[in-house]
Motif scaffolding. Structure first.
Motif, PDB file in Angstrom:
ATOM      1  N   THR A 210       0.850  -1.186   0.000  1.00  0.00           N
ATOM      2  CA  THR A 210       0.000   0.000   0.000  1.00  0.00           C
ATOM      3  C   THR A 210       0.894   1.247   0.000  1.00  0.00           C
ATOM      4  OG1 THR A 210      -0.065   0.193   2.404  1.00  0.00           O
ATOM      5  CG2 THR A 210      -1.704  -1.257   1.367  1.00  0.00           C
ATOM      6  N   ASP A 211       0.296   2.400  -0.248  1.00  0.00           N
ATOM      7  CA  ASP A 211       1.075   3.636  -0.246  1.00  0.00           C
ATOM      8  C   ASP A 211       1.747   3.862   1.103  1.00  0.00           C
ATOM      9  OD1 ASP A 211       0.344   4.112  -2.855  1.00  0.00           O
ATOM     10  OD2 ASP A 211      -1.254   5.540  -2.361  1.00  0.00           O
ATOM     11  N   ARG A 212       1.028   3.599   2.184  1.00  0.00           N
ATOM     12  CA  ARG A 212       1.609   3.813   3.506  1.00  0.00           C
ATOM     13  C   ARG A 212       2.732   2.804   3.782  1.00  0.00           C
ATOM     14  NH1 ARG A 212       0.589   6.981   7.821  1.00  0.00           N
ATOM     15  NH2 ARG A 212       0.374   8.441   6.083  1.00  0.00           N
ATOM     16  N   GLU A 213       2.541   1.564   3.358  1.00  0.00           N
ATOM     17  CA  GLU A 213       3.603   0.569   3.526  1.00  0.00           C
ATOM     18  C   GLU A 213       4.843   0.949   2.717  1.00  0.00           C
ATOM     19  OE1 GLU A 213       0.668  -3.291   4.324  1.00  0.00           O
ATOM     20  OE2 GLU A 213       1.484  -2.874   2.323  1.00  0.00           O
TER      21      GLU A 213
ATOM     22  N   LEU B 101       8.623   1.549   4.127  1.00  0.00           N
ATOM     23  CA  LEU B 101       9.818   0.890   3.600  1.00  0.00           C
ATOM     24  C   LEU B 101      10.892   1.910   3.227  1.00  0.00           C
ATOM     25  CD1 LEU B 101      11.320  -1.634   2.734  1.00  0.00           C
ATOM     26  CD2 LEU B 101      10.078  -1.577   0.566  1.00  0.00           C
ATOM     27  N   ARG B 102      10.504   3.020   2.624  1.00  0.00           N
ATOM     28  CA  ARG B 102      11.482   4.066   2.290  1.00  0.00           C
ATOM     29  C   ARG B 102      12.159   4.606   3.545  1.00  0.00           C
ATOM     30  NH1 ARG B 102       7.081   5.651  -1.079  1.00  0.00           N
ATOM     31  NH2 ARG B 102       7.484   5.101  -3.264  1.00  0.00           N
ATOM     32  N   LEU B 103      11.385   4.798   4.591  1.00  0.00           N
ATOM     33  CA  LEU B 103      11.946   5.319   5.837  1.00  0.00           C
ATOM     34  C   LEU B 103      12.806   4.271   6.539  1.00  0.00           C
ATOM     35  CD1 LEU B 103       8.830   7.312   7.101  1.00  0.00           C
ATOM     36  CD2 LEU B 103      10.918   8.230   6.079  1.00  0.00           C
TER      37      LEU B 103
ATOM     38  N   SER C 160       2.908  -2.353  13.148  1.00  0.00           N
ATOM     39  CA  SER C 160       2.006  -3.161  12.323  1.00  0.00           C
ATOM     40  C   SER C 160       2.369  -3.051  10.844  1.00  0.00           C
ATOM     41  CB  SER C 160       0.564  -2.711  12.546  1.00  0.00           C
ATOM     42  OG  SER C 160      -0.327  -3.403  11.699  1.00  0.00           O
ATOM     43  N   HIS C 161       2.669  -1.828  10.390  1.00  0.00           N
ATOM     44  CA  HIS C 161       3.059  -1.636   8.994  1.00  0.00           C
ATOM     45  C   HIS C 161       4.368  -2.353   8.681  1.00  0.00           C
ATOM     46  CE1 HIS C 161      -0.174   0.935   7.885  1.00  0.00           C
ATOM     47  NE2 HIS C 161       0.223   2.004   8.576  1.00  0.00           N
TER      48      HIS C 161
END
Length: 220
Positions: A158-161, A165-167, A190-191
């Motif tokens: 998802t966009d938030r996931e 991952l980028r962070l 959780s993410h």
């Protein structure tokens, strides 16, 4: 409970030095030593350490193959911290790709050694993210890395996931990611778990390696 550590290095002086540094800490206990990767699996099964600090180059079984063997054969395996002389080393990158959770330089200061063991044991941040980026930039772009691209495509993050991952690839801890995204720490946890599960990654180090090798995150 203290963090328990198994030391694996063919140089007795290195093992002695690491033991002295780690056992000076009230929250860390060295539970065993080995002189080669070939002895790791029986000792891990017997001692159940939280962290294995393992030399990347040893005469019989090196740290790369020993890491693969532990993760392949030991149920609920320990965290693996590769110990190396040179950080910009293809052996180090291959050990990370094989499943190691981080690496530690033999010339590291005592405080850095202790920090590395604690950080790897906690598993909520990436150890030496700048060095991992450098390694990924030098060794991570190869023809065989189509598997990383396939893994990312299948993950359908998802966009938030994807943001998480980028962070993670920047080396941010769960708490720092929560502050960056203005969400709760449990939400980030959780993410992160979801990202690892979708990528089939054992931990955040493996997820970040996939992110770099797939081109999802650019090294540098």
């Amino acid at each position: 409970m203290p963090v328990t550590v198994l030391l694996v290095d063919d140089e007795p002086l290195v093992r002695t030095g690491l033991r002295a540094v780690l056992e000076a800490q009230p929250d860390i206990e060295v539970v065993g030593e080995a002189a080669d990767g070939a002895a790791v699996i029986p000792l891990v099964r017997q001692l159940r350490p939280d962290v294995v600090a393992m030399d990347v180059r040893m005469p019989l079984l090196d740290g790369i193959e020993a890491t693969r063997a532990v993760l392949r054969t030991v149920q609920d395996p320990p965290k693996i911290l590769v110990v190396t002389t040179f950080e910009n080393d293809e052996y180090v990158y291959e050990a990370l790709r094989a499943g190691a959770d981080g690496f530690l330089l033999k010339r590291a200061r005592p405080a850095e050694i202790v920090h590395a063991v604690r950080l790897v044991a906690e598993g909520e941040s990436l150890l030496f993210p700048a060095a991992v980026r450098q390694l990924a930039g030098e060794y991570g772009r190869r023809p065989g890395n189509a598997a990383a691209r396939d893994a990312l495509d299948r993950a359908a993050l998802t966009d938030r996931e994807a943001d998480v991952l980028r962070l993670m690839a920047r080396g941010l801890s769960n708490a720092e990611i929560a502050a960056e995204l203005i969400v709760g720490a449990e939400t980030v946890k959780s993410h992160v778990s979801s990202v690892l599960g979708k990528l089939g990654a054992r931990d955040r180090t493996q997820a970040v390696i996939t992110a770099y090798e797939s081109g999802f995150v650019a090294p540098g």
